[in-house]
Each structure stands twice: as structure tokens, then as C-alpha cells.
Design an enzyme around this catalytic site. Structure first.
Site, PDB file in Angstrom:
ATOM      1  N   GLY A 169       0.809  -1.207   0.000  1.00 57.84           N
ATOM      2  CA  GLY A 169       0.000   0.000   0.000  1.00 57.84           C
ATOM      3  C   GLY A 169       0.844   1.259   0.000  1.00 57.84           C
ATOM      4  N   GLY A 404      18.924   9.715 -33.695  1.00 58.80           N
ATOM      5  CA  GLY A 404      18.546  10.413 -32.477  1.00 58.80           C
ATOM      6  C   GLY A 404      19.293   9.908 -31.257  1.00 58.80           C
ATOM      7  N   ALA A 405      19.697   8.643 -31.285  1.00 60.72           N
ATOM      8  CA  ALA A 405      20.438   8.090 -30.155  1.00 60.72           C
ATOM      9  C   ALA A 405      21.802   8.762 -30.026  1.00 60.72           C
ATOM     10  CB  ALA A 405      20.595   6.582 -30.308  1.00 60.72           C
TER      11      ALA A 405
END
Length: 516
Positions: A169, A404-405
Site C-alpha cells: 500500500g 537520435g540516439a
């Protein structure tokens, strides 16, 4: 009978303090001892420097309950690790199952407030049943009070959670909000809702270990490191703190380092990279050869292993390595790797730890599943974090740096300070195998079948020579230096020295907005 004389009052105090040392019920203590588990005070003393623990709130307990046990389920205080101050708390599973009540919450808040005031790390030893149901809204309020203090601490002083038991929880949110989560295998379990509730609500059946065991949560990205025992967890915390400052305003510890002459050349590095540009190798064999020694502390090693995030040392000081791993997805960056890299970069930036990118990646990982899990916005977070970071950023391209890497792995145009490359580097929009399809696909399809392979190889050789060559990038100013592999250790050391005085500030505003 009420104590009246001074002697009686002192005796009464001693009796209370003695009772507070292990206040759980006889049944709870017996269950703990039978399972071979340690007490919260034993755990704290095993982690801290001998004799340094100073407890606060030992006699705290639930208000209005005459027979309520002392401690209220948590032991709190402060002490030292390797002579440096820390604030600490440890759940006591024998008292209300280690669940959070009003006094529990106030005690934890007190040590967190102390950490904010004096400037030191906060360590939580977690072993909790979650909210104290019988305390209703009071328990929830205390969870919120604890969470409210994590924000001002975040990025100011390191926060570390050690998971030594089941946490359910609300008890899982505090740990995963800290900087690092260390979990003991086959002991720690984490989940928002347990198996019984899941079965009742959804009908699904699963064991608690399958649902939230340390290894499972490591694969879910919720755990920094999984270790085999309490002792190993405490050793890991000490090693981690050796790489971190007390606050973002303090220096990281400095360790003895070899001289420039001792690390000047490493001829073995000249033969490290395979001749075959598609051959795999283990980046973890290379990283220890780049720093002062072989000690590398990898963070989240079994989550998104195609990107390595690790602490090491160069010139006696901590650095954060962000490195491609060619033996996993060929070093491609997927959505999980982007999340992992972005968070690690933000941790390093928060504590003024320089970043060293070691690049061998053919790009972002393509695929339908990656698009479904949000590679676009999760990949953008990695780029965002790189630009946002103001610490020194040194990049070493050892082989592939495509698309993009390439950009997000510390490129010059995305705020990398110093870019170095080995002669084995390949820098381009894409590799030759993909480029031949994109640029020559129609011509190859129209060519006689017996000539296609020859024409394909001819184009790929031309592309590699003229498009992926690192000298193309060097000629255009996108690399600061081409270096021999043997000179790498000294080159990295000199680059970081050059950037020591870096100061950078953002435009005036309230805060940035991360990609979705």
C-alpha cells in the site's frame, strides 16, 4: 504506583527505556526470532559507525492508549557512516506490523526535518505492513506528511531506502520516491495491493513473491539494486554514499587516484574494439578501463540492460557513466532505457556529479511494441534530461553513434561539453545497411539479380567511407578531438579538469515541464 523519589524516578526511566528496546509482543518477537530476522536497532547499528547512533522518540507511542507499546513501530535517530552524518529510521515489524500511525509519522517527520536543517542523507530501513487501518485518516495524513518532506529533500540530500521485508500500500510510495532503493532478494516484497485484494477485486491469482518480489520489482524498474543479504545491503549503502555528497552544496568524497604518468597509456585499449563493426562486446569490460580503478557501481543493472548507468571515479572524484551495452539489443535505446538514463542523469546533475557518455548505439529501438509503450515521449525525456543537466558532460564515441540516439548520448549540439572519438567511431543518421535500403532500394530492385549484392556492397562501402567516418564529424567541428584508444584515460581526466569551473544557469522561470 507513581515514582516519588529521585531514585524511583530514575529507576522508572530505566525500566521504560529497557522496555522500549524491544517493545513488540512476546508472540511477535518469537515469530521474528524464529524467522532469523534482526531487530530495527540491530539493523541500524550494523549500518552506522560503531557507537554513533543517537535515538530520538524511543518513548513515543499511540496517544490515549495506556498499554500502547513504545516506539509506535519505528526506531528513529541519527548517526554517522564513515564519519559523515546521516538521519535514519527503521520499521519495527513486531509493533503494529510496522504500520504507520500518528506517532510513527511524527517520528519519521522529525528526522526528515532534521536532515533538511543540518544537511545530510536520509536512510529508511523499510519493513512495513502499510497504513494502520484502525487509525483511519490519521494514518493517511501521516503518509502525506512524510511525502511532503521528501520533496524539499529531493535533489538536496541523498535519500536511500533499504527494503528488508514486505511493504504494501502506501508503504511503497515513500521508498520509490527516494533516490535509490536497495532490496534484499527473497526477503523484500513491494506492491500497492496484495494478492488477496487483487483476487477479490479482479479474480486474478498470484503469490506475493510473484507479484512484488525483489527480482520482479527490479525488472519493473522500481528497484536500484537487488542484493543477497542484509549485510550486503548495508555494504552497498556505504559504497553508494562514498560516491555522493552530503548535500547538493557539498563536494563528493575524494579518494586517492593514480598519477597521470601511471595512467598515461593503456596499449590494450588499442585492440579492444572488434574489427567487425557488428560484433558484440561487453561494455562492462571497457568501463573499468576508463576510470581510476576497476570499481564500478552499476545502478539498475537488470532493468533496461541495453543502457548502463553506473558510478565510477576519474581523478579521485565520482563520475556518472551513461554507456551503451552492445550485447543487449545491439546497444539500441528503448523506452525503458530512456527512463533509466533520464533518471540517472537527473540524480547526477542534482548532486553535481559529472557525466561521462560512452557511445556505441545504432539508434532508438524500432518496433510496434516500442511505439505502443510510448517510446516517443519517454525517449524525449532522455533528451530533455541531457539538456537540463548543467554538470560537465564528456562524451566518448567508441563505435556507432547513429540518429537520435547519437544526439541524446551527449552530442555537442545537445549540450555535450567535450566530445571525443576513437578512430573506430561511426557517426551518421543511420548505418549503411539501413541507408542502402532507403537511398538505393529502387535501383537495387531494378538491377539484375546477379548484380544486386555487388551493387549493395559497393554502396555500403562508399557510405561507410564518406558518411559514417568520424573524420567527417571532426572536420565540421562536431568532435573536439580524435584520440587513440590507448590515451583515453588521460584524455577523460584532462577533459573533466578543463570543465571543473563550469557554471551554467537556466533562463528565469518557475520550472521546466517534462515531456508527457
Amino acid at each position: 504506583m507513581t515514582a516519588r523519589t529521585t531514585a524511583e524516578k530514575i529507576a522508572d526511566l530505566r525500566a521504560r527505556l529497557e522496555k522500549a528496546q524491544d517493545p513488540g509482543s512476546e508472540r511477535s518477537r518469537a515469530k521474528r526470532d524464529a524467522a532469523g530476522r534482526t531487530t530495527p536497532r540491530q539493523r541500524i547499528n550494523a549500518l552506522l559507525d560503531e557507537g554513533s547512533f543517537v535515538e530520538i522518540g524511543a518513548l513515543g507511542r499511540t496517544p490515549g492508549e495506556e498499554n500502547a507499546p513504545y516506539s509506535d513501530g519505528v526506531v528513529t535517530g541519527y548517526g554517522k557512516i564513515d564519519g559523515r552524518p546521516v538521519a535514519i529510521y527503521a520499521h519495527d515489524k513486531t509493533v503494529f506490523g510496522g504500520s504507520v500511525g500518528v506517532t510513527f509519522g511524527k517520528k519519521v517527520c522529525e528526522v526528515m526535518d532534521m536532515a533538511i536543517r543540518i544537511g545530510c542523507p536520509v536512510i529508511g530501513i523499510q519493513d512495513s505492513g502499510g497504513a494502520r487501518i484502525q487509525d483511519a485518516v490519521t494514518s493517511l495524513a501521516m503518509y502525506s506528511e512524510i511525502a511532503r518532506r521528501q520533496m524539499p529533500l529531493s535533489g538536496r540530500s541523498p535519500q536511500i531506502s533499504i527494503m528488508l521485508g514486505k511493504c504494501a500500500g502506501g508503504a511503497v510510495y515513500a521508498p520509490v520516491t527516494t533516490d535509490f532503493v536497495i532490496a534484499v532478494d527473497e526477503e523484500a516484497e513491494m506492491y500497492v495491493t496484495g494478492p488477496a485484494v487483487i483476487k477479490e477485486v479482479t479474480g486474478e491469482e498470484i503469490t506475493s513473491a510473484e507479484l512484488g518480489g525483489a527480482r520482479q520489482q527490479e525488472q519493473n524498474g522500481n528497484v536500484s539494486l537487488v542484493v543477497g543479504s542484509e549485510e550486503e545491503a548495508f555494504d552497498t549503502v556505504r559504497e553508494l554514499l562514498d560516491h555522493l555528497p552530503l548535500t547538493c552544496f557539498d563536494e563528493v568524497p575524494t579518494f586517492d587516484a593514480p598519477s597521470d604518468e601511471e595512467i598515461g597509456e593503456d596499449p590494450e585499449l588499442d585492440s579492444f574494439m572488434p574489427d567487425d563493426t557488428n560484433a558484440g562486446y561487453d561494455m562492462l569490460d571497457l568501463l573499468p578501463k576508463l576510470g581510476d580503478d576497476e570499481n564500478i557501481l552499476e545502478i539498475q543493472p537488470n532493468f533496461a540492460p541495453n543502457l548502463i548507468t553506473a558510478f565510477g571515479r576519474i581523478d579521485g572524484k565520482t563520475v556518472g557513466f551513461v554507456a551503451s551495452q552492445p550485447i543487449q539489443y545491439a546497444g539500441c535505446i528503448d523506452a525503458d532505457a530512456a527512463d533509466k538514463g533520464a533518471r540517472f542523469i537527473r540524480i547526477c546533475d542534482a548532486y553535481n556529479i559529472p557525466l561521462v557518455f560512452v557511445v556505441d548505439t545504432p539508434g532508438y529501438l524500432p518496433g510496434v511494441e516500442q511505439e505502443k509503450v510510448g517510446l516517443i515521449h519517454r525517449g524525449a525525456k532522455l533528451a530533455f534530461s541531457v539538456v537540463e543537466a548543467t554538470v560537465p558532460k564528456v562524451t566518448l564515441i567508441v563505435r556507432k553513434a547513429y540518429g537520435g540516439a547519437y544526439a541524446v548520448m551527449g552530442s555537442k549540439n545537445l549540450t555535450g561539453d567535450i566530445n571525443l572519438a576513437w578512430p573506430t567511431a561511426q557517426i551518421a543518421v543511420m548505418g549503411s545497411a539501413a541507408a542502402v535500403v532507403m537511398l538505393q532500394g529502387k535501383q537495387l530492385a531494378a538491377a539484375p539479380p546477379e548484380q544486386r549484392e555487388y551493387m549493395k556492397k559497393l554502396f555500403m562501402d562508399f557510405y561507410d567511407e564518406n558518411m559514417t567516418s568520424p573524420y567527417v564529424a571532426a572536420e565540421r567541428g562536431y568532435l573536439d578531438a580524435m584520440i587513440q584508444p590507448r590515451d583515453t584515460r588521460l584524455a577523460l581526466r584532462r577533459a573533466l579538469r578543463q570543465m571543473e569551473g563550469k557554471r551554467e544557469s537556466d533562463l528565469p522561470k518557475k520550472h521546466t515541464i517534462m515531456p508527457m
